[in-house]
Design a protein around this motif. Structure first.
Motif, PDB file in Angstrom:
ATOM      1  N   ALA A 144      -5.861  24.093 -26.056  1.00 48.47           N
ATOM      2  CA  ALA A 144      -6.545  25.149 -26.855  1.00 48.47           C
ATOM      3  C   ALA A 144      -7.729  25.666 -26.093  1.00 48.47           C
ATOM      4  O   ALA A 144      -8.126  26.856 -26.099  1.00 48.47           O
ATOM      5  N   VAL A 145      -8.632  24.454 -26.175  1.00 47.61           N
ATOM      6  CA  VAL A 145     -10.157  24.727 -25.607  1.00 47.61           C
ATOM      7  C   VAL A 145     -10.029  25.480 -24.261  1.00 47.61           C
ATOM      8  O   VAL A 145     -10.801  26.289 -23.899  1.00 47.61           O
ATOM      9  N   ALA A 146      -8.940  24.802 -23.419  1.00 46.77           N
ATOM     10  CA  ALA A 146      -8.789  25.371 -22.046  1.00 46.77           C
ATOM     11  C   ALA A 146      -8.562  26.916 -21.928  1.00 46.77           C
ATOM     12  O   ALA A 146      -9.188  27.569 -20.987  1.00 46.77           O
ATOM     13  N   ARG A 147      -7.759  27.300 -22.771  1.00 48.80           N
ATOM     14  CA  ARG A 147      -7.146  28.583 -22.707  1.00 48.80           C
ATOM     15  C   ARG A 147      -8.285  29.444 -23.163  1.00 48.80           C
ATOM     16  O   ARG A 147      -8.309  30.575 -22.672  1.00 48.80           O
ATOM     17  N   PHE A 148      -8.960  29.197 -24.297  1.00 55.06           N
ATOM     18  CA  PHE A 148     -10.401  29.780 -24.711  1.00 55.06           C
ATOM     19  C   PHE A 148     -11.195  30.296 -23.510  1.00 55.06           C
ATOM     20  O   PHE A 148     -11.741  31.402 -23.585  1.00 55.06           O
ATOM     21  N   PHE A 149     -11.477  29.297 -22.811  1.00 49.77           N
ATOM     22  CA  PHE A 149     -12.634  29.366 -21.823  1.00 49.77           C
ATOM     23  C   PHE A 149     -11.996  29.664 -20.450  1.00 49.77           C
ATOM     24  O   PHE A 149     -12.795  29.687 -19.472  1.00 49.77           O
ATOM     25  N   ASP A 150     -10.571  29.691 -20.296  1.00 49.60           N
ATOM     26  CA  ASP A 150      -9.728  30.191 -19.153  1.00 49.60           C
ATOM     27  C   ASP A 150     -10.350  29.170 -18.028  1.00 49.60           C
ATOM     28  O   ASP A 150     -10.777  29.394 -16.940  1.00 49.60           O
ATOM     29  N   MET A 151     -10.049  27.992 -18.468  1.00 55.89           N
ATOM     30  CA  MET A 151     -10.133  26.793 -17.518  1.00 55.89           C
ATOM     31  C   MET A 151      -9.069  25.908 -17.401  1.00 55.89           C
ATOM     32  O   MET A 151      -8.145  25.892 -18.264  1.00 55.89           O
ATOM     33  N   GLU A 152      -9.044  24.847 -16.532  1.00 54.84           N
ATOM     34  CA  GLU A 152      -8.016  23.862 -16.570  1.00 54.84           C
ATOM     35  C   GLU A 152      -8.248  22.830 -17.579  1.00 54.84           C
ATOM     36  O   GLU A 152      -9.302  22.646 -17.898  1.00 54.84           O
ATOM     37  N   ALA A 153      -7.144  22.172 -18.226  1.00 52.85           N
ATOM     38  CA  ALA A 153      -7.383  21.297 -19.176  1.00 52.85           C
ATOM     39  C   ALA A 153      -7.981  20.102 -18.564  1.00 52.85           C
ATOM     40  O   ALA A 153      -8.771  19.599 -19.319  1.00 52.85           O
ATOM     41  N   SER A 154      -7.971  19.844 -17.414  1.00 51.09           N
ATOM     42  CA  SER A 154      -8.647  18.687 -16.647  1.00 51.09           C
ATOM     43  C   SER A 154     -10.293  18.948 -16.591  1.00 51.09           C
ATOM     44  O   SER A 154     -11.124  17.869 -16.604  1.00 51.09           O
TER      45      SER A 154
END
Length: 317
Positions: A144-154
């Protein structure tokens, strides 16, 4: 030896019961002492939240910037994730309830200003300190955090760390609550045993008073000592020609008061797990004569003895 010298000794709780009562009393006392210690021991000061903070450390975070909500778990107002920056420029994920978040509106406005071209001229508010427990971000939160900031989960752990700050959580008294749970559990067992023993003593006194008022107490005691009295020590039952001495509940019953005698069988998934010998009395009450597994030999012998005294007693269903 199982040869009890008197009715009083026959009605005494078993050695195992006395030992269990002592053990439970000691354990309950130790749990109370442990809980008192946990409630009164010094509590360490909260540590500053870092990306390396362990999940068992009560921590604080000075919030300079706070995003609008990023991830909201439906139906749980206490679990909404936000991004927060401390005065040193470190970013963290924090979980806030809506009431705490409402008090941080200036930090949210500062967050919006921080990402404008004129961010250097904004009058930023003073940081607000919040407290909580670092909690591991599971894969769902990380995604969810990765989607919000448009980044990879890693990439999330490198920016925000692997833990989020669960605001309001505090484990400094968790040990005390574990002790209190122990007090409740062991104290409950102790209470059950104490109530059982109290009931036995109360029933025995009522039986003694009744027989004494009828002038039969000495006769009941003498019959108990006779060699022809049937005695089943493991089942806590003795039956003389005129009386039943029920050690499991404290009653001394004249056999003439027993109107119905039957075996109760308890089954689990069709398998017999317990058998008790029950007696229906002339006053309408039903009581256990034997609570432990009653053997067929015991049931047969007791039934014969009762029928000798009370031929009209109903046997079985």
């Amino acid at each position: 030896s199982n040869r009890h010298a008197s009715i009083a000794e026959f009605f005494e709780p078993s050695k195992a019961t006395r030992i269990w009562r002592i053990v439970l009393a000691v354990i309950t006392s130790l749990m109370i002492i442990g809980a008192a210690y946990e409630f009164n021991k010094p509590v360490p000061d909260p540590a500053q939240m870092t990306h390396e903070s362990s999940s068992d450390t009560h921590s604080y975070l000075d919030v300079l910037l706070l995003s609008n909500w990023m991830y909201d778990v439906s139906g749980d107002e206490d679990y909404t994730l936000y991004a927060a920056m401390d005065p040193d420029g470190n970013w963290f994920i924090v979980a806030l309830d809506e009431n705490v978040a409402a008090t941080l509106q200036p930090q949210m406005d500062a967050y919006e200003a921080y990402f404008t071209d004129d961010y250097m001229n904004y009058n930023y508010p003073d940081p607000v300190r919040i407290y909580g427990m670092p909690t591991y971000m599971d894969s769902e939160d990380t995604d969810a955090v990765a989607r919000f900031f448009d980044m990879e989960a890693s990439e999330v752990p490198g920016v925000f760390g692997t833990n989020y700050l669960n605001e309001g959580a505090d484990n400094s008294r968790s040990g005390a609550f574990l002790y209190l749970m122990g007090v409740f559990i062991f104290g409950l067992f102790l209470l059950v045993i104490s109530l059982q023993l109290s009931t036995i003593r109360r029933n025995q006194k009522k039986s003694n008073d009744k027989l004494y008022a009828q002038g039969l107490l000495d006769e009941a005691e003498n019959q108990f000592l006779n060699d022809n009295t049937l005695k089943y020590y493991k089942m806590k039952l003795a039956v003389s020609p005129d009386y039943a001495y029920v050690g499991s509940n404290g009653y001394i019953l004249p056999l003439s008061e027993i109107a119905w005698l039957y075996k109760r069988t308890q089954r689990s998934y069709g398998i017999t797990v317990a058998t008790q010998l029950m007696a229906g009395l002339s006053n309408g009450k039903q009581i256990f004569l034997v609570q432990r597994p009653a053997t067929d030999e015991c049931i047969t012998e007791v039934a014969r003895r009762v029928l000798t005294k009370t031929p009209n007693c109903l046997i079985g269903y």
